[in-house]
Scaffold this motif. Structure first.
Motif, mmCIF file in Angstrom:
data_model
loop_
_atom_site.group_PDB
_atom_site.id
_atom_site.type_symbol
_atom_site.label_atom_id
_atom_site.label_comp_id
_atom_site.label_asym_id
_atom_site.label_seq_id
_atom_site.Cartn_x
_atom_site.Cartn_y
_atom_site.Cartn_z
ATOM 1 N N THR A 70 0.806 -1.235 0.000
ATOM 2 C CA THR A 70 0.000 0.000 0.000
ATOM 3 C C THR A 70 0.836 1.282 0.000
ATOM 4 O OG1 THR A 70 -0.162 -0.145 2.414
ATOM 5 C CG2 THR A 70 -1.988 -1.058 1.135
ATOM 6 N N VAL A 72 2.397 3.916 -1.699
ATOM 7 C CA VAL A 72 2.306 4.333 -3.112
ATOM 8 C C VAL A 72 3.651 4.800 -3.662
ATOM 9 C CG1 VAL A 72 -0.175 4.833 -3.144
ATOM 10 C CG2 VAL A 72 1.412 6.637 -2.517
ATOM 11 N N ASP A 73 4.443 5.476 -2.842
ATOM 12 C CA ASP A 73 5.772 5.882 -3.318
ATOM 13 C C ASP A 73 6.676 4.658 -3.458
ATOM 14 O OD1 ASP A 73 5.126 8.546 -3.562
ATOM 15 O OD2 ASP A 73 5.927 9.125 -1.603
ATOM 16 N N CYS A 75 5.657 1.708 -4.303
ATOM 17 C CA CYS A 75 5.217 1.064 -5.562
ATOM 18 C C CYS A 75 5.824 1.767 -6.768
ATOM 19 C CB CYS A 75 3.686 1.104 -5.671
ATOM 20 S SG CYS A 75 2.832 0.008 -4.530
ATOM 21 N N GLU A 76 5.901 3.091 -6.685
ATOM 22 C CA GLU A 76 6.434 3.856 -7.818
ATOM 23 C C GLU A 76 7.920 3.559 -8.015
ATOM 24 O OE1 GLU A 76 3.902 5.238 -9.151
ATOM 25 O OE2 GLU A 76 4.993 6.092 -10.844
ATOM 26 N N ALA A 82 5.290 -4.048 -6.494
ATOM 27 C CA ALA A 82 3.878 -3.632 -6.534
ATOM 28 C C ALA A 82 3.054 -4.663 -7.300
ATOM 29 C CB ALA A 82 3.750 -2.262 -7.191
ATOM 30 N N THR A 109 -9.052 0.535 -5.237
ATOM 31 C CA THR A 109 -8.759 1.929 -4.900
ATOM 32 C C THR A 109 -9.247 2.918 -5.951
ATOM 33 O OG1 THR A 109 -6.873 3.451 -4.666
ATOM 34 C CG2 THR A 109 -6.483 1.470 -5.921
ATOM 35 N N PHE A 111 -7.391 5.069 -6.966
ATOM 36 C CA PHE A 111 -6.202 5.324 -7.772
ATOM 37 C C PHE A 111 -6.214 4.549 -9.096
ATOM 38 C CE2 PHE A 111 -2.604 7.518 -5.309
ATOM 39 C CZ PHE A 111 -3.495 8.299 -4.593
ATOM 40 N N SER A 131 -0.382 5.822 -11.797
ATOM 41 C CA SER A 131 0.728 5.433 -10.909
ATOM 42 C C SER A 131 0.906 3.914 -10.988
ATOM 43 C CB SER A 131 0.407 5.819 -9.460
ATOM 44 O OG SER A 131 -0.717 5.088 -9.005
ATOM 45 N N TYR A 133 1.158 2.026 -8.371
ATOM 46 C CA TYR A 133 0.236 1.481 -7.366
ATOM 47 C C TYR A 133 -1.139 1.261 -8.017
ATOM 48 C CZ TYR A 133 -3.023 1.395 -3.397
ATOM 49 O OH TYR A 133 -4.030 1.057 -2.518
ATOM 50 N N THR A 257 5.283 9.919 -7.058
ATOM 51 C CA THR A 257 3.987 9.384 -7.510
ATOM 52 C C THR A 257 3.039 10.466 -8.030
ATOM 53 O OG1 THR A 257 4.221 7.767 -5.733
ATOM 54 C CG2 THR A 257 2.087 7.864 -6.844
ATOM 55 N N ARG A 259 -0.704 11.518 -8.689
ATOM 56 C CA ARG A 259 -1.972 11.148 -8.060
ATOM 57 C C ARG A 259 -3.130 11.781 -8.805
ATOM 58 N NH1 ARG A 259 2.041 11.242 -4.224
ATOM 59 N NH2 ARG A 259 1.838 9.877 -2.434
#
Ligand SMILES: NC(=O)c1ccc[n+]([C@@H]2O[C@H](COP(=O)([O-])OP(=O)(O)OC[C@H]3O[C@@H](n4cnc5c(N)ncnc54)[C@H](OP(=O)(O)O)[C@@H]3O)[C@@H](O)[C@H]2O)c1
Length: 298
Positions: A70, A72-73, A75-76, A82, A109, A111, A131, A133, A257, A259
């Protein structure tokens, strides 16, 4: 029902364990690594052999799949992890659920959207993540649907709960040490309380209407509005929140990331079914703060 929870030690998983047990369900709680202690059994969702063994033994009616990568950065910076956790892991959970005839609730999500629609997203809008994520969660959604016939995809947004790291706790901690809080004002979404999400999921799984559901609290706000509400409701309203842009945030906090600027979700599936909508985010926040106070978290 017999419900198996993945990611049971996480923010959502912890409230899910409590609420679903109170509702009388028989639970098997699982998580990975050191979190898997006591009543939480060890289970890595990327290990298909372990999943099949555990699912085969417990034989769940429903799997509440909350486990995810979870950050997100994170994952990036590491899209392979991810995708391994959020795409492959969800695929494996779905396959194991299908094998034992279980339904699956895959948590996803806002996202998955790019935030460019300029209006609330419905379940019928095409996702277009910006992204890694979001892309890995969307891949998980699609794989889950292919691998398990009885899949509910439940997309939520800006989640917070009493147990775990979250935005309200971060704002409260910063407000005690900083003269002013710089908070993003150009991203609009909907904060969602874990308790309201779990209660809605437990209603959704009563009917065999598999498919995509948007489940967030009502209304919308920016992160800066959310921060101001948290501070005002906790006697810290005198600490100024300075709205900043997403670009300023990325520079200030070295976040790689992108968003979605506007990712508010309309709860269209629930609306079409004539279900009651979730309460506004502001009312849910009051309950969260009361519970957090009671439990000595703030
Ligand atoms: N938080 C949000 O704002 C938000 C918004 C929209 C949707 N969601 C979704 O909601 C769900 C729950 O989110 P949350 O905020 O409660 O997440 P969380 O607190 O990070 O909990 C996720 C749990 O999954 C575990 N996990 C990670 N990798 C795993 C693996 N390979 N096998 C088994 N478990 C693994 C994590 O363990 P470790 O901590 O040890 O990694 C953690 O305990 C996720 O699907 C997330 O994508 C969250």
């Amino acid at each position: 029902m017999r419900i198996l929870i993945t990611g049971a030690a996480g923010m959502l998983g912890t409230d899910a364990r409590r609420i679903l047990a109170e509702q009388g369900h028989t639970l098997l709680s699982t998580d990975v690594g050191p979190a898997a202690t006591g009543t939480i059994a060890p289970l890595d969702i990327t290990d298909i052999h372990a999943l099949r063994a555990v699912f085969g033994e417990f034989r769940p009616d429903v799997v509440l799949h909350g486990a995810a990568y979870t950050n997100v950065d994170g994952c990036e910076r590491d899209p392979d992890t991810a995708h391994r956790v959020n795409a492959l892991g969800t695929w494996a959970v779905a396959g194991a659920a299908e094998e034992v005839g279980s339904a699956l609730v895959a948590i996803s999500t806002d996202f998955v959207f790019d935030g460019q629609k300029g209006d609330r997203y419905t379940e019928f809008d095409a996702p277009s993540p910006v992204s890694h994520y979001g892309a890995s969660k969307l891949a998980g959604e699609n794989l889950a649907r292919h691998a398990c016939h009885r899949t509910y995809i439940v997309r939520t947004s800006w989640l917070y709960g009493v147990h775990g790291k979250n935005f309200p706790y971060t704002m409260l901690a910063l407000a005690k040490t900083k003269p002013e809080l710089p908070v993003v004002a150009d991203q609009i979404g909907t904060p969602t309380y874990t308790v309201d999400l779990v209660n809605t999921i437990s209603e959704i799984i009563e009917a065999p209407l598999y498919g995509v559901y948007h489940v967030s609290n009502g209304g919308e706000c920016s992160w800066a509005d959310f921060a101001r509400a948290v501070l005002q409701k906790t006697g810290l309203g005198h600490v100024p929140v300075r709205g900043i842009t997403s670009d300023e945030y990325a520079e200030m906090f070295k976040s790689p990331t992108r968003r979605p600027p506007y990712s508010v979700m309309r709860h269209y599936a629930l609306e079409l079914m004539g279900r009651d909508d979730l309460r506004p985010w502001d009312a849910a926040l009051d309950d969260f703060l009361a519970s957090a106070r009671e439990q000595g978290k703030i």
